[in-house]
Design a protein around this motif. Sequence first.
Motif, PDB file in Angstrom:
ATOM      1  N   SER A   1      -5.529   3.282  -5.931  1.00 51.30           N
ATOM      2  CA  SER A   1      -4.987   2.166  -6.707  1.00 51.30           C
ATOM      3  C   SER A   1      -6.105   1.253  -7.201  1.00 51.30           C
ATOM      4  N   THR A   2      -7.078   0.994  -6.335  1.00 51.29           N
ATOM      5  CA  THR A   2      -8.210   0.154  -6.729  1.00 51.29           C
ATOM      6  C   THR A   2      -8.983   0.802  -7.865  1.00 51.29           C
ATOM      7  N   ALA A   3      -9.194   2.104  -7.757  1.00 48.16           N
ATOM      8  CA  ALA A   3      -9.901   2.821  -8.820  1.00 48.16           C
ATOM      9  C   ALA A   3      -9.115   2.774 -10.123  1.00 48.16           C
ATOM     10  N   GLY A   4      -7.788   2.943 -10.031  1.00 50.78           N
ATOM     11  CA  GLY A   4      -6.959   2.875 -11.221  1.00 50.78           C
ATOM     12  C   GLY A   4      -6.973   1.500 -11.861  1.00 50.78           C
ATOM     13  N   LEU A   5      -7.183   0.465 -11.045  1.00 51.19           N
ATOM     14  CA  LEU A   5      -7.234  -0.904 -11.556  1.00 51.19           C
ATOM     15  C   LEU A   5      -8.585  -1.211 -12.181  1.00 51.19           C
ATOM     16  N   LEU A   6      -9.673  -0.798 -11.498  1.00 47.56           N
ATOM     17  CA  LEU A   6     -11.018  -1.167 -11.932  1.00 47.56           C
ATOM     18  C   LEU A   6     -11.589  -0.233 -12.995  1.00 47.56           C
ATOM     19  N   GLY A   7     -11.310   1.083 -12.869  1.00 47.30           N
ATOM     20  CA  GLY A   7     -11.974   2.052 -13.727  1.00 47.30           C
ATOM     21  C   GLY A   7     -11.787   1.807 -15.217  1.00 47.30           C
ATOM     22  N   PRO A   8     -10.545   1.778 -15.733  1.00 45.90           N
ATOM     23  CA  PRO A   8     -10.358   1.539 -17.168  1.00 45.90           C
ATOM     24  C   PRO A   8     -10.896   0.189 -17.623  1.00 45.90           C
ATOM     25  N   ALA A   9     -10.725  -0.848 -16.773  1.00 48.32           N
ATOM     26  CA  ALA A   9     -11.224  -2.173 -17.150  1.00 48.32           C
ATOM     27  C   ALA A   9     -12.750  -2.169 -17.275  1.00 48.32           C
TER      28      ALA A   9
ATOM     29  N   LEU B   1      -0.319  -1.782 -16.891  1.00 49.35           N
ATOM     30  CA  LEU B   1      -1.026  -0.854 -16.006  1.00 49.35           C
ATOM     31  C   LEU B   1      -1.768  -1.608 -14.910  1.00 49.35           C
ATOM     32  N   SER B   2      -2.372  -2.739 -15.280  1.00 54.19           N
ATOM     33  CA  SER B   2      -3.066  -3.556 -14.277  1.00 54.19           C
ATOM     34  C   SER B   2      -2.088  -4.152 -13.282  1.00 54.19           C
ATOM     35  N   VAL B   3      -0.923  -4.568 -13.779  1.00 59.07           N
ATOM     36  CA  VAL B   3       0.114  -5.111 -12.887  1.00 59.07           C
ATOM     37  C   VAL B   3       0.565  -4.055 -11.889  1.00 59.07           C
ATOM     38  N   MET B   4       0.807  -2.841 -12.377  1.00 62.82           N
ATOM     39  CA  MET B   4       1.236  -1.752 -11.499  1.00 62.82           C
ATOM     40  C   MET B   4       0.170  -1.442 -10.460  1.00 62.82           C
ATOM     41  N   ALA B   5      -1.092  -1.351 -10.902  1.00 59.22           N
ATOM     42  CA  ALA B   5      -2.176  -1.035  -9.968  1.00 59.22           C
ATOM     43  C   ALA B   5      -2.349  -2.136  -8.936  1.00 59.22           C
ATOM     44  N   ALA B   6      -2.256  -3.398  -9.375  1.00 63.93           N
ATOM     45  CA  ALA B   6      -2.402  -4.515  -8.438  1.00 63.93           C
ATOM     46  C   ALA B   6      -1.271  -4.517  -7.415  1.00 63.93           C
TER      47      ALA B   6
ATOM     48  N   LEU C   1      -1.799  -4.218  -3.330  1.00 65.06           N
ATOM     49  CA  LEU C   1      -1.297  -5.227  -2.397  1.00 65.06           C
ATOM     50  C   LEU C   1      -0.313  -4.617  -1.394  1.00 65.06           C
ATOM     51  N   THR C   2       0.515  -3.698  -1.862  1.00 67.89           N
ATOM     52  CA  THR C   2       1.467  -3.057  -0.947  1.00 67.89           C
ATOM     53  C   THR C   2       0.732  -2.254   0.113  1.00 67.89           C
ATOM     54  N   ASN C   3      -0.271  -1.495  -0.299  1.00 66.57           N
ATOM     55  CA  ASN C   3      -1.011  -0.695   0.673  1.00 66.57           C
ATOM     56  C   ASN C   3      -1.884  -1.558   1.583  1.00 66.57           C
ATOM     57  N   LEU C   4      -2.354  -2.685   1.067  1.00 69.28           N
ATOM     58  CA  LEU C   4      -3.112  -3.608   1.922  1.00 69.28           C
ATOM     59  C   LEU C   4      -2.222  -4.114   3.050  1.00 69.28           C
ATOM     60  N   PHE C   5      -0.978  -4.409   2.735  1.00 64.67           N
ATOM     61  CA  PHE C   5      -0.022  -4.835   3.758  1.00 64.67           C
ATOM     62  C   PHE C   5       0.252  -3.699   4.741  1.00 64.67           C
ATOM     63  N   LEU C   6       0.447  -2.473   4.211  1.00 65.10           N
ATOM     64  CA  LEU C   6       0.770  -1.337   5.080  1.00 65.10           C
ATOM     65  C   LEU C   6      -0.412  -0.926   5.949  1.00 65.10           C
ATOM     66  N   ALA C   7      -1.636  -1.194   5.492  1.00 62.94           N
ATOM     67  CA  ALA C   7      -2.795  -0.869   6.314  1.00 62.94           C
ATOM     68  C   ALA C   7      -2.804  -1.688   7.601  1.00 62.94           C
TER      69      ALA C   7
ATOM     70  N   GLY D   1       4.847  -0.142  -9.438  1.00 61.84           N
ATOM     71  CA  GLY D   1       3.550  -0.095  -8.764  1.00 61.84           C
ATOM     72  C   GLY D   1       3.665  -0.244  -7.258  1.00 61.84           C
ATOM     73  N   ALA D   2       4.558  -1.138  -6.816  1.00 62.67           N
ATOM     74  CA  ALA D   2       4.725  -1.354  -5.374  1.00 62.67           C
ATOM     75  C   ALA D   2       5.246  -0.102  -4.682  1.00 62.67           C
ATOM     76  N   ALA D   3       6.004   0.732  -5.392  1.00 64.75           N
ATOM     77  CA  ALA D   3       6.495   1.979  -4.800  1.00 64.75           C
ATOM     78  C   ALA D   3       5.436   3.072  -4.806  1.00 64.75           C
ATOM     79  N   GLU D   4       4.514   3.036  -5.772  1.00 61.52           N
ATOM     80  CA  GLU D   4       3.472   4.065  -5.847  1.00 61.52           C
ATOM     81  C   GLU D   4       2.564   4.044  -4.618  1.00 61.52           C
ATOM     82  N   GLY D   5       2.250   2.834  -4.128  1.00 68.49           N
ATOM     83  CA  GLY D   5       1.333   2.724  -2.997  1.00 68.49           C
ATOM     84  C   GLY D   5       1.834   3.425  -1.746  1.00 68.49           C
TER      85      GLY D   5
END
Length: 396
Positions: A143-151, A251-256, A260-266, A309-313
């Motif tokens: 998710s981080t890569a999907g957020l940062l890479g295109p930007a 796309l940035s909203v979905m990635a973010a 955040l969802t996976n940060l919580f689940l970690a 995006g929250a479901a993708e994580g």
Amino acid sequence: MIRRHAPPRYLFGATTARTGDEMSGPALLLLGVAATGTAVTGSALLAGITATAAVGGPAVGVLLDRALRPGRVLAAVLAVYAAGLATVALLLERIPLAPVVALALGIGLLGPALSGGWTAQLPRLLSPERMAGANAWDAMTFSTAGLLGPALAGAVAVWAGATAAVMTAVVLIALAVPVAWALPARPARPEPSPVLGELAAGARAVLGNRALLRVTLVSTVSVTGTGMLVVSVPLLGQRLLGGAEHGAILLSVMAAASVLTNLFLAHRPLSACPDTVVLVCVLVQAVGMGCVLVAPSAPWLVLAAVAVGAAEGPQLTSLFAVRHREAPERLRTQVFTTAASLKVSAFAAGAALAGPLADRSPDLCLGVAAALQVGAALSHVAVRPELLRGRCPLGR
């Protein structure tokens, strides 16, 4: 846990490699336009580095599964991939397009190593009881890569040119090489066997295990719908956000939301069976894409993108959990790289299908994308996994 190679180093390597990978596609698109003045060149290069993933995934998996030190093989693959990208950028304006695209096709064979090749190494870094949280962190690198890479690709291209954007992707992938090199070895070298036999064994591992077959089928169908949604984003931006270029915000909203969802689940891993979480997530994505289709205004559109995006994580985290649980140790990497290659090809197929559909009717394209998520959920229900003692029982 293997003390000499801490998980933070793994996460650094996986994040830089995957960010470079996510950056390379948009950077090649921009490079093609800058070099020839036409989008056809950029799309040909992007197609080149993705089209062969389905072929390369199983082969790269066999290569890593047969190695006593898979990390060093992974490091070599990353180095070749980075060098290939750099060569494409340097040769594009110097030789005809056809051999450059052929080179991109060759590079694409190695692409699944940047995703599945990394994830398959996790069980040698951590004890089993820490894998649930580790899967969430690992999924978060995507998710981080999907957020940062295109930007990053866009920012560097504006600041220093498209060639510099490709070279930045090369540097990011190269930063992961020493991390991969230091990954721990296997306790013993796997017994050698014919390559074709191992490829067949890997296919049987996925197709013959219903739990693996189910999550592979679900993720492949689901990501096809995601590819269609991505192509529709400019049209959604034009409709509700004031311009096609603003669609990238979604796309940035979905990635973010995924990060955040996976940060919580970690920190708070779900107690539910990962097989069940996969089903719930694709249903949420189906609802979210349906809401994207009928969103009456920008706030509702953004809210629907957050849901998708929250479901993708957690979906990705749970996919990893099922694969780590079910994959045979000697075929683990092949299972992950094969799944990664199928997802890349499915995403590309969804994007290709979305083009003509979106031209005819954006709503039709989004409707098909949502229907594919429903199809993913139905395939989850249709493929009934065997009941295995000590694993998630059906219905939990």
